[in-house]
Design an enzyme around this catalytic site. Structure first.
Site, PDB file in Angstrom:
ATOM      1  N   GLU A  39       1.931  18.359  -1.950  1.00  0.00           N
ATOM      2  CA  GLU A  39       3.112  18.067  -2.764  1.00  0.00           C
ATOM      3  C   GLU A  39       2.799  17.498  -4.146  1.00  0.00           C
ATOM      4  OE1 GLU A  39       5.649  15.570  -0.411  1.00  0.00           O
ATOM      5  OE2 GLU A  39       5.816  17.025   1.219  1.00  0.00           O
TER       6      GLU A  39
ATOM      7  N   GLU B 122       5.179  23.664   8.125  1.00  0.00           N
ATOM      8  CA  GLU B 122       6.077  22.606   8.595  1.00  0.00           C
ATOM      9  C   GLU B 122       7.470  23.181   8.875  1.00  0.00           C
ATOM     10  OE1 GLU B 122       5.989  19.144   6.053  1.00  0.00           O
ATOM     11  OE2 GLU B 122       3.881  19.443   5.540  1.00  0.00           O
TER      12      GLU B 122
END
Length: 456
Positions: free
Chosen positions: A255, A369
């Site tokens: 991220e 995810e």
């Protein structure tokens, strides 16, 4: 009752003719003394009263509500493997009859076997989940890869007390007990392990970025680079030395790109201690350089991010990743794939996969995810969820088998609905996964299994 002494009122009296015997039957009126149901299934029992003229009210009960429930109308639902008793009882006569119920496994197709020739199927887990025999059975039957939900993130591994005791401004110490628990569990259950994650702006303690690991003063870029290298080396070396072959891939950086409002190159510049020290995204390449330096042969290195399907963010990720790939550092893109019921559509995800696939030959793509936020737990709501999962997996299978993309893994972010992070994050109950709170496979599970049957 005589109404001679009642003025201006009427009293209704129900005369109950008590039954002397009860006999339990199935929907075909076949007498039962015992019953076997697979977990997740239902059946309706009937209580036949003798004499048949009896109008006594029947009540139903179960000896163990965790194993099976029974409704006021005799509908039995099997929830967990085991045995219990289902009892029918006359409300007034107290006559009762019980049968023994055995709840067996679900006899499910295996996700990992179904997709064995396509890609790995994984789940985000915690080691305590293996302490439940049924959960461990589902995990090992359905998945061949696992990611720790939190236990391999920097805040779980960095040990401040031990680090300060080293009396070095660049060396770090890790909590090997936590790592040992994760690695030994993966090895015991023969699960491949994705290392998640090495470098991240979140869930990394602020002291890691400070002079002498304390206070408020940030270290220099050179010191931070040395700390980063030492941390990556320590974690990877421990895993590879103590448990060779268990960790097959790492999310090296997580991220680091912005959803909007980042710097000119799309890097996250707000709320990131990494960016605050480097003043650009150069720490990303450093992290991959070190991970490539210390990885064991065959271990793959991924960049992982969310909203990775959004065109602007997708293109920034592409530009960053292309540079790392060309330098020989990057093996794959991790698409977190946190979706909602109405966004993104499958076409947007497919466009992102094709974009990343164009980075270079054999670049791996994993959905790391995956979950789909769903607040509707009705039959209709779960069918809509199943349709969305089915469409997604049909697309993944089509691209992978046609060699339009090298998809090597899909990991669901959680095992059961009640363990999903989304309920807390969204502030509303979410039902986003393939198994419900009782580990019963939902319609979405069957949709994922069926998606593998497409031709191509």
């Amino acid at each position: 009752k005589s109404g001679d002494d009642i003025v201006g009122n009427e009293t209704k009296v129900k005369v109950v003719k008590k039954g002397k015997k009860l006999k339990l039957t199935n929907s075909k009126n076949e007498a039962l003394t015992e019953l076997s149901l697979s977990k997740g299934s239902k059946t309706t029992l009937k209580a036949k009263k003798s004499p048949s003229s009896s109008n006594d009210t029947i009540t139903w009960s179960t000896s163990n509500k965790e194993i099976a429930t029974v409704s006021s109308k005799g509908v039995v639902k099997a929830l967990k493997k085991g045995t219990c008793k289902i009892t029918a009882k006359g409300k007034y006569s107290k006559t009762k009859q019980s049968i023994s119920l055995t709840v067996t496994g679900q006899n499910l197709a295996s996700l990992k076997q179904t997709y064995a020739n396509d890609f790995l199927i994984g789940a985000a887990l915690n080691t305590y989940q293996f302490n439940d025999a049924e959960a461990a059975e589902i995990i090992t039957e359905q998945f061949d890869s696992m990611t720790m939900e939190n236990s391999m993130k920097p805040e779980s591994l960095l040990d401040r007390v031990a680090t300060v005791a080293l009396k070095s401004n660049t060396e770090v110490a890790i909590n090997t007990e936590t790592l040992e628990n994760v690695l030994s569990t993966a090895k015991k259950y023969n699960m491949k392990l994705r290392g998640h994650c090495l470098v991240w702006h979140s869930q990394t303690p602020s002291w890691f970025f400070k002079e002498n690991y304390t206070g408020n003063k940030d270290v220099s870029k050179d010191v931070m680079t040395a700390r980063m290298e030492n941390y990556i080396k320590t974690v990877m070396t421990y895993c590879q030395t103590k448990y060779p072959g268990v960790v097959y891939a790492w999310d090296v950086v997580n991220e680091a790109m912005s959803d909007g409002g980042g710097d000119a190159n799309g890097y996250r510049n707000a709320g990131s201690n990494w960016y605050a020290i480097y003043q650009d995204g150069s720490f990303i390449e450093k992290a991959f350089e070190f991970a490539a330096k210390y990885r064991a042969e065959g271990v793959k290195l991924f960049y992982n991010d969310y909203n990775e399907y959004a065109p602007a963010k997708r293109d920034h990720i592409y530009n960053m990743a292309k540079n790392l790939y060309d330098k020989g550092y990057l093996d794959g893109i991790g698409m977190q794939s946190h979706y909602s019921m109405d966004y993104p559509n499958t076409e947007l995800v497919e466009a992102a996969i094709k974009k990343y696939a164009s980075i270079g030959p054999n670049l791996e793509i994993q959905l790391t995810e995956l979950d789909i936020h769903n607040t509707d737990n009705t039959t209709e709501g779960n069918q809509k969820l199943a349709t969305k999962y089915g469409d997604l997996f049909k697309m993944l299978v089509r691209l992978d088998r046609a060699k339009e993309a090298n998809i090597t893994g899909v990991t669901f972010w959680g095992l059961t609905d009640d363990s999903s992070w989304l309920t807390n994050f969204k502030g509303e109950t979410s039902y986003p996964l393939l198994f419900d709170e009782n580990l019963i496979a939902k319609a979405a599970f069957n949709a994922v299994i069926d998606a593998a049957k497409i031709q191509g």
